[in-house]
Write an enzyme that holds these catalytic residues in place. Structure first.
Site, short mmCIF file in Angstrom:
data_model
loop_
_atom_site.label_atom_id
_atom_site.label_comp_id
_atom_site.label_asym_id
_atom_site.label_seq_id
_atom_site.Cartn_x
_atom_site.Cartn_y
_atom_site.Cartn_z
N HIS A 1 -124.26 59.15 -76.17
CA HIS A 1 -125.40 58.02 -76.74
C HIS A 1 -127.01 58.25 -75.98
CE1 HIS A 1 -122.98 54.36 -77.67
NE2 HIS A 1 -122.12 55.64 -77.93
N TYR B 1 -114.75 47.37 -73.52
CA TYR B 1 -115.00 48.38 -74.12
C TYR B 1 -115.42 49.52 -73.31
CZ TYR B 1 -115.56 51.38 -78.40
OH TYR B 1 -115.49 52.53 -79.18
N LYS C 1 -110.06 48.51 -73.95
CA LYS C 1 -110.04 49.61 -74.84
C LYS C 1 -110.89 50.83 -74.00
CE LYS C 1 -112.15 51.42 -79.12
NZ LYS C 1 -112.67 51.19 -80.47
N LYS D 1 -112.69 54.47 -74.71
CA LYS D 1 -113.52 55.10 -75.67
C LYS D 1 -112.91 56.98 -75.27
CE LYS D 1 -115.19 55.06 -78.75
NZ LYS D 1 -114.50 55.24 -80.39
N ASP E 1 -108.95 55.48 -77.96
CA ASP E 1 -109.65 55.69 -79.20
C ASP E 1 -110.46 57.09 -78.98
OD1 ASP E 1 -111.04 55.97 -81.33
OD2 ASP E 1 -112.02 54.40 -81.16
N ASN F 1 -111.20 58.79 -81.50
CA ASN F 1 -112.24 59.27 -82.58
C ASN F 1 -111.65 60.55 -83.18
OD1 ASN F 1 -114.69 57.46 -81.12
ND2 ASN F 1 -114.21 57.10 -83.35
N GLU G 1 -105.87 54.42 -81.33
CA GLU G 1 -106.81 54.17 -82.14
C GLU G 1 -107.18 55.82 -82.73
OE1 GLU G 1 -109.42 51.12 -81.41
OE2 GLU G 1 -111.07 52.48 -82.50
N ASN H 1 -110.59 52.95 -87.49
CA ASN H 1 -111.70 52.57 -88.15
C ASN H 1 -112.41 53.65 -88.68
OD1 ASN H 1 -112.55 52.88 -84.94
ND2 ASN H 1 -114.46 53.68 -86.22
N ASP I 1 -114.83 45.70 -90.10
CA ASP I 1 -116.08 45.89 -89.53
C ASP I 1 -117.06 45.24 -90.96
OD1 ASP I 1 -118.72 46.47 -89.04
OD2 ASP I 1 -118.07 48.06 -87.86
N HIS J 1 -113.82 46.57 -85.23
CA HIS J 1 -114.64 47.60 -84.68
C HIS J 1 -115.88 47.16 -84.49
CE1 HIS J 1 -117.45 50.84 -85.93
NE2 HIS J 1 -116.77 51.52 -85.09
N SER J 2 -116.41 48.14 -83.33
CA SER J 2 -117.82 47.65 -83.21
C SER J 2 -118.95 49.12 -82.98
CB SER J 2 -118.08 46.70 -81.85
OG SER J 2 -118.42 47.25 -80.94
N ASN J 3 -120.09 48.92 -83.23
CA ASN J 3 -120.73 49.98 -82.89
C ASN J 3 -122.01 49.20 -82.06
OD1 ASN J 3 -120.89 51.70 -85.97
ND2 ASN J 3 -120.51 52.65 -83.85
O1 GKR Z 1 -120.26 53.69 -79.55
O2 GKR Z 1 -119.66 56.02 -79.31
C1 GKR Z 1 -119.63 54.67 -79.82
C2 GKR Z 1 -118.37 54.46 -80.51
O3 GKR Z 1 -117.68 55.72 -80.62
C3 GKR Z 1 -118.68 54.22 -81.73
O4 GKR Z 1 -119.57 54.76 -82.46
C4 GKR Z 1 -117.14 53.87 -82.93
O5 GKR Z 1 -117.65 53.93 -84.08
O6 GKR Z 1 -116.65 52.25 -81.45
C5 GKR Z 1 -116.26 52.84 -82.61
C6 GKR Z 1 -114.80 53.37 -82.75
O7 GKR Z 1 -114.05 52.50 -82.43
O8 GKR Z 1 -114.64 54.33 -83.17
MG MG Z 2 -112.35 53.52 -83.21
#
Ligand code: GKR
Ligand code: MG
Length: 418
Positions: free
Chosen positions: A25, A145, A187, A189, A217, A219, A242, A265, A289, A316-318
């Site tokens: 980020h 998160y 959760k 990431k 998750d 991604n 996820e 998501n 979302d 889901h969130s951003n």
């Molecule tokens: O904030 O880096 C992030 C997340 O990876 C986000 O952009 C994702 O869209 O939280 C999200 C997810 O669950 O994939």
């Molecule tokens: Mg996700």
């Protein structure tokens, strides 16, 4: 009730160096705040993405809102669809699946629908959850998160969370977050380090918090066989896995061999994805979302659809601010089929554009605001500060990849890397 005019304000707020499969980020997260001014001094609020491509499309509709009736949501849908015919918002950050003309309409419509519902609620003196049919619950649970993160940004600026690159540091981050917010699930990431290392972090969390449900998750950073290995290793440890791998077909191949449900998501991001994904039994949980599922009412419809197919529902969130959290809480409260605690990036920010006090966390949950509309009010000074940050931060699009290259020159996203 007629719209007299509308203003879309891009804003930026400080964001820590959180890691994901696309990179890290940047120092500012970008959002947009919509104010819809109506007759009798009523104002409706909305919040969504702040990337240039989204702003450009949203502005095209926002400048045509005067004269619309906030109670005519089908009319709003027609206005958005006609105005944006064929337009596509491209979100190069790659973390919420593919983009399309339909998703663009759904996203822009959502921003405005939320503001219209807020205005309706103010006019009628009822909270948005009542406009959605009433509250199935009066508090909405969220999960902690967690993110791997660097200690500081490239300019040396740090934050209160410090470094989190090892299992012990991830457990430390969870401990602080759970102490402060009371979250009852976690959760992580992933998609940042080799899957074995991320499994170790999950195992460390399981040991430290034996009673809390866990999720991982990455991604879509893994290939099918890697995803299956991780799923087998974390059998009995994860409540769901996820987006381990890209695409409906890949997810279906993992789902056939994974002991726990797969959530997404990324591969189910519009109603067009539902039939192929459910037919392939690719996912056991959809992360709704409202920002890209076409607003609060379509998010409710997604809940009904998932319920009918026995598919679970999470959220889901951003990176987001308080107007979005309020909208998430109202729609989550109205969604009978919600089966898991929702995601939120809330703990990672230090500033907002709304007056504090309405959306406090207790026991990991937010009580549904009881005031009219969304139940939140804009802090105009804070909005001005956030807009000033937008104009000076030098960012106009989320680009975790390029920022990561300042740490690791030549970095490419980890999609299906392992
Ligand atoms: O904030 O880096 C992030 C997340 O990876 C986000 O952009 C994702 O869209 O939280 C999200 C997810 O669950 O994939
Ligand atoms: Mg996700």
């Amino acid at each position: 009730m007629k719209v007299l005019g509308a203003t879309l304000t891009p804003v930026a707020f400080a964001d820590p160096p959180l890691l994901n499969c696309m990179g890290v980020h940047e120092p500012s997260a970008l959002r947009s705040v919509l104010e819809v001014e109506c007759e009798d001094g009523v104002v409706g609020l909305g919040e969504s993405y702040g990337d240039a491509s989204f702003l450009e499309q949203a502005r095209r509709v926002v400048e045509r809102l005067a004269g619309a009736d906030v109670f005519d949501l089908p009319g709003l849908r027609r206005l958005v669809t006609e105005t944006l015919a064929g337009a596509v918002v491209t979100d190069a950050h790659g973390l919420i699946g593919g983009y399309s003309a339909d998703k663009t309409v759904a996203s822009v419509y959502s921003l405005i629908e939320v503001a219209f519902l807020d205005a309706q609620g103010h006019r009628l003196g009822v909270p948005v959850v009542d406009l959605l049919g009433g509250a199935a619950r009066d508090r909405v649970d969220f999960s902690a998160y967690l993110f791997y993160k660097y200690e500081t940004h490239q300019d040396g600026s740090g934050d209160r969370w410090g470094r989190a690159l090892t299992p012990a540091e991830i457990v430390g981050q969870a401990t602080t977050m759970i102490e402060e917010y009371g979250f009852g699930s976690i959760k992580l990431k992933g998609g940042v380090f080799a899957p074995e290392e991320e499994c170790e972090a999950i195992e460390a969390l399981a040991e430290a918090f034996p009673d809390l449900p866990l999720r991982l998750d990455p991604n879509a950073a893994w290939q099918v066989d890697t995803s299956v290995k991780v799923a087998e290793r974390l059998d009995g440890v994860l409540e769901y896995l996820e987006d381990p791998t890209p695409g409906i077909e890949g997810m279906a191949a993992v789902a056939r061999r994974a002991p726990m449900p797969l959530a997404t998501n990324m591969c189910v991001v519009s109603f067009a994805d539902v039939a192929p994904a459910f037919r392939a039994e690719a996912v056991g949980v959809v992360l709704s979302d409202h920002h890209f599922w076409g607003g609060l009412r379509d998010t409710l419809a997604l809940g009904t659809t998932c319920g009918a197919f026995g598919v679970g529902l999470s959220m889901h969130s951003n990176s987001h601010l308080g107007i979005s959290l309020a909208a998430m809480v109202h729609v989550a409260a109205a969604t009978r089929q919600l089966t898991y605690a929702c995601d939120t990036h809330w703990p990672w920010k230090t500033a907002d554009v709304i007056e504090p006090g309405v959306l406090d966390f207790e026991g990991g949950a937010v009580a549904v605001p009881t005031g009219p509309g969304l139940g939140v009010s804009l802090d105009r000074d804070a909005l001005a500060r956030a807009h000033e940050r937008y104009t000076t931060c030098g960012q106009t699009n989320r680009d975790d990849v390029s920022y990561m290259r300042r740490w690791e020159p030549g970095f490419t996203p980890n999609t299906a890397r392992w």
